[in-house]
Every structure is written in structure tokens, then in C-alpha cells.
Design a protein around this motif. Sequence first.
Motif, PDB file in Angstrom:
ATOM      1  N   VAL A 219       0.856  -1.173   0.000  1.00  0.00           N
ATOM      2  CA  VAL A 219       0.000   0.000   0.000  1.00  0.00           C
ATOM      3  C   VAL A 219       0.902   1.236   0.000  1.00  0.00           C
ATOM      4  O   VAL A 219       1.973   1.233   0.609  1.00  0.00           O
ATOM      5  N   LEU A 220       0.495   2.242  -0.743  1.00  0.00           N
ATOM      6  CA  LEU A 220       1.212   3.506  -0.743  1.00  0.00           C
ATOM      7  C   LEU A 220       0.401   4.492   0.071  1.00  0.00           C
ATOM      8  O   LEU A 220      -0.809   4.622  -0.134  1.00  0.00           O
ATOM      9  N   MET A 221       1.058   5.145   1.009  1.00  0.00           N
ATOM     10  CA  MET A 221       0.416   6.189   1.807  1.00  0.00           C
ATOM     11  C   MET A 221       1.045   7.508   1.399  1.00  0.00           C
ATOM     12  O   MET A 221       2.263   7.603   1.259  1.00  0.00           O
ATOM     13  N   CYS A 222       0.220   8.497   1.196  1.00  0.00           N
ATOM     14  CA  CYS A 222       0.679   9.799   0.750  1.00  0.00           C
ATOM     15  C   CYS A 222       0.077  10.869   1.654  1.00  0.00           C
ATOM     16  O   CYS A 222      -1.113  10.839   1.960  1.00  0.00           O
ATOM     17  N   TYR A 223       0.914  11.798   2.073  1.00  0.00           N
ATOM     18  CA  TYR A 223       0.451  12.921   2.892  1.00  0.00           C
ATOM     19  C   TYR A 223       1.032  14.195   2.302  1.00  0.00           C
ATOM     20  O   TYR A 223       2.236  14.291   2.065  1.00  0.00           O
ATOM     21  N   VAL A 224       0.157  15.164   2.037  1.00  0.00           N
ATOM     22  CA  VAL A 224       0.591  16.463   1.538  1.00  0.00           C
ATOM     23  C   VAL A 224       0.264  17.486   2.623  1.00  0.00           C
ATOM     24  O   VAL A 224      -0.901  17.686   2.954  1.00  0.00           O
TER      25      VAL A 224
ATOM     26  N   ALA B 177       4.275   0.280   2.136  1.00  0.00           N
ATOM     27  CA  ALA B 177       4.358  -0.727   3.199  1.00  0.00           C
ATOM     28  C   ALA B 177       3.422  -1.875   2.859  1.00  0.00           C
ATOM     29  O   ALA B 177       2.617  -1.783   1.929  1.00  0.00           O
ATOM     30  N   ARG B 178       3.515  -2.927   3.630  1.00  0.00           N
ATOM     31  CA  ARG B 178       2.575  -4.036   3.463  1.00  0.00           C
ATOM     32  C   ARG B 178       1.162  -3.536   3.753  1.00  0.00           C
ATOM     33  O   ARG B 178       0.969  -2.634   4.562  1.00  0.00           O
ATOM     34  N   VAL B 179       0.192  -4.156   3.123  1.00  0.00           N
ATOM     35  CA  VAL B 179      -1.206  -3.773   3.320  1.00  0.00           C
ATOM     36  C   VAL B 179      -1.585  -3.850   4.799  1.00  0.00           C
ATOM     37  O   VAL B 179      -2.381  -3.056   5.284  1.00  0.00           O
ATOM     38  N   SER B 180      -0.977  -4.755   5.539  1.00  0.00           N
ATOM     39  CA  SER B 180      -1.309  -4.937   6.957  1.00  0.00           C
ATOM     40  C   SER B 180      -0.713  -3.860   7.860  1.00  0.00           C
ATOM     41  O   SER B 180      -1.065  -3.787   9.033  1.00  0.00           O
ATOM     42  N   TYR B 181       0.168  -3.009   7.336  1.00  0.00           N
ATOM     43  CA  TYR B 181       0.783  -1.965   8.161  1.00  0.00           C
ATOM     44  C   TYR B 181      -0.282  -0.935   8.546  1.00  0.00           C
ATOM     45  O   TYR B 181      -1.021  -0.451   7.688  1.00  0.00           O
ATOM     46  N   PRO B 182      -0.386  -0.589   9.822  1.00  0.00           N
ATOM     47  CA  PRO B 182      -1.441   0.334  10.266  1.00  0.00           C
ATOM     48  C   PRO B 182      -1.289   1.734   9.654  1.00  0.00           C
ATOM     49  O   PRO B 182      -0.221   2.349   9.770  1.00  0.00           O
ATOM     50  N   SER B 183      -2.333   2.220   9.016  1.00  0.00           N
ATOM     51  CA  SER B 183      -2.241   3.522   8.357  1.00  0.00           C
ATOM     52  C   SER B 183      -1.994   4.655   9.350  1.00  0.00           C
ATOM     53  O   SER B 183      -1.295   5.618   9.027  1.00  0.00           O
ATOM     54  N   ARG B 184      -2.531   4.549  10.554  1.00  0.00           N
ATOM     55  CA  ARG B 184      -2.308   5.601  11.553  1.00  0.00           C
ATOM     56  C   ARG B 184      -0.806   5.752  11.827  1.00  0.00           C
ATOM     57  O   ARG B 184      -0.265   6.857  11.898  1.00  0.00           O
TER      58      ARG B 184
ATOM     59  N   GLN C  57       9.831  -0.065  11.664  1.00  0.00           N
ATOM     60  CA  GLN C  57       9.639  -1.425  11.163  1.00  0.00           C
ATOM     61  C   GLN C  57       8.684  -2.204  12.062  1.00  0.00           C
ATOM     62  O   GLN C  57       7.951  -3.064  11.598  1.00  0.00           O
ATOM     63  N   GLU C  58       8.697  -1.890  13.338  1.00  0.00           N
ATOM     64  CA  GLU C  58       7.815  -2.551  14.308  1.00  0.00           C
ATOM     65  C   GLU C  58       6.845  -1.502  14.855  1.00  0.00           C
ATOM     66  O   GLU C  58       7.191  -0.743  15.764  1.00  0.00           O
ATOM     67  N   PRO C  59       5.627  -1.426  14.305  1.00  0.00           N
ATOM     68  CA  PRO C  59       4.677  -0.375  14.695  1.00  0.00           C
ATOM     69  C   PRO C  59       4.405  -0.289  16.199  1.00  0.00           C
ATOM     70  O   PRO C  59       4.190   0.807  16.730  1.00  0.00           O
TER      71      PRO C  59
ATOM     72  N   GLY D 127       1.598   4.733   9.782  1.00  0.00           N
ATOM     73  CA  GLY D 127       2.213   5.187   8.535  1.00  0.00           C
ATOM     74  C   GLY D 127       2.142   6.697   8.381  1.00  0.00           C
ATOM     75  O   GLY D 127       3.127   7.350   8.026  1.00  0.00           O
ATOM     76  N   PHE D 128       0.983   7.268   8.673  1.00  0.00           N
ATOM     77  CA  PHE D 128       0.847   8.719   8.549  1.00  0.00           C
ATOM     78  C   PHE D 128       1.643   9.454   9.628  1.00  0.00           C
ATOM     79  O   PHE D 128       2.169  10.538   9.396  1.00  0.00           O
ATOM     80  N   LYS D 129       1.806   8.845  10.790  1.00  0.00           N
ATOM     81  CA  LYS D 129       2.660   9.420  11.830  1.00  0.00           C
ATOM     82  C   LYS D 129       4.100   9.475  11.321  1.00  0.00           C
ATOM     83  O   LYS D 129       4.797  10.477  11.499  1.00  0.00           O
ATOM     84  N   PHE D 130       4.535   8.391  10.664  1.00  0.00           N
ATOM     85  CA  PHE D 130       5.876   8.359  10.075  1.00  0.00           C
ATOM     86  C   PHE D 130       6.034   9.475   9.045  1.00  0.00           C
ATOM     87  O   PHE D 130       7.037  10.196   9.042  1.00  0.00           O
ATOM     88  N   LEU D 131       5.053   9.622   8.163  1.00  0.00           N
ATOM     89  CA  LEU D 131       5.144  10.638   7.110  1.00  0.00           C
ATOM     90  C   LEU D 131       5.211  12.048   7.694  1.00  0.00           C
ATOM     91  O   LEU D 131       5.990  12.887   7.220  1.00  0.00           O
ATOM     92  N   GLU D 132       4.399  12.310   8.711  1.00  0.00           N
ATOM     93  CA  GLU D 132       4.430  13.627   9.349  1.00  0.00           C
ATOM     94  C   GLU D 132       5.789  13.893   9.988  1.00  0.00           C
ATOM     95  O   GLU D 132       6.343  14.986   9.853  1.00  0.00           O
ATOM     96  N   GLU D 133       6.344  12.885  10.662  1.00  0.00           N
ATOM     97  CA  GLU D 133       7.677  13.024  11.270  1.00  0.00           C
ATOM     98  C   GLU D 133       8.743  13.238  10.205  1.00  0.00           C
ATOM     99  O   GLU D 133       9.653  14.043  10.386  1.00  0.00           O
ATOM    100  N   ALA D 134       8.647  12.503   9.099  1.00  0.00           N
ATOM    101  CA  ALA D 134       9.630  12.635   8.018  1.00  0.00           C
ATOM    102  C   ALA D 134       9.612  14.047   7.446  1.00  0.00           C
ATOM    103  O   ALA D 134      10.678  14.637   7.193  1.00  0.00           O
ATOM    104  N   ILE D 135       8.442  14.603   7.262  1.00  0.00           N
ATOM    105  CA  ILE D 135       8.343  15.974   6.757  1.00  0.00           C
ATOM    106  C   ILE D 135       8.958  16.952   7.755  1.00  0.00           C
ATOM    107  O   ILE D 135       9.660  17.886   7.374  1.00  0.00           O
ATOM    108  N   GLU D 136       8.707  16.735   9.033  1.00  0.00           N
ATOM    109  CA  GLU D 136       9.276  17.613  10.056  1.00  0.00           C
ATOM    110  C   GLU D 136      10.807  17.547  10.057  1.00  0.00           C
ATOM    111  O   GLU D 136      11.472  18.573  10.184  1.00  0.00           O
ATOM    112  N   VAL D 137      11.359  16.333   9.909  1.00  0.00           N
ATOM    113  CA  VAL D 137      12.818  16.180   9.849  1.00  0.00           C
ATOM    114  C   VAL D 137      13.363  16.939   8.648  1.00  0.00           C
ATOM    115  O   VAL D 137      14.318  17.710   8.759  1.00  0.00           O
TER     116      VAL D 137
END
Length: 133
Positions: A58-63, A74-81, A116-118, A83-93
Amino acid sequence: HIQASELSSFSFFTRSNVQQFIDLFSKQAVEKTEKPGDRCVITGKEHNAEHNALQDQVLMCYVRHDSLAATMVARVSYPSRVGFKFLEEAIEVYDAKKGTGDKGQGELQEMLKKYQEPKQVDALMRAQSELDD
């Protein structure tokens, strides 16, 4: 544009092709995101992933509000919540490093390892796991 990848679950011989597909898939997802602040989740099946290894991804995208975007696959089973926390942190970094010559590549690689381990990064998942035990 910065990139951090962890493709060890893919065959060594297919990693280059997988990375190229992820790059294209990510670019298209960001372009299709209608407005800043939007989030989207697209499965490999929805996108007719050419690469069989990406069918269960699954691809998660945050703008963000200022149009700065981040994507992850990530794998489809990866929790989207998570995933989006990761994306927000990555943008902040990335944003914190802007103009310094350091794009935060090392920090992003560390984040990849950590996420890697939610259960390690999400208090709600950790609490649920403790309740289940």
C-alpha cells in the motif's frame, strides 16, 4: 527530494525495478492528491502494480498544508495511523534541515528502522498488545 528505502524483503535482483516503480507510484500519488492537508492510501492492486511483489503493498501519501509531500510504501497490513505518523515526522525532519545542506538522510534511515515494528512507536498499539497478552 530525499529518499530512504528499506527493500530487503525484495529479491536483490528486483530491487532496482521495485524502487523505480515506487518512485513512479509515489510521484503519481502526490500529483493526484487534490489539496494540501490531504492524505491518501492506494493499494498496489488498485494501481495495477506491474510488479507482483507490490500487489500486497500500500502507498500512503500525505501532503502538508504548505504542499510539502511525503509518501511511503508498506505491506497492506501496516497500520495507516502509524504510517501517517511516520510521514508527518519525516516531513518535520526534512523541514528542520532545510537550508542547512543536511537533508536529514541519516535521521530518515533511523526512522525507517524504528518504524519497522509499529508497536514500538505507537502507544495505542503497544497498549492493545499488552491487553491481549
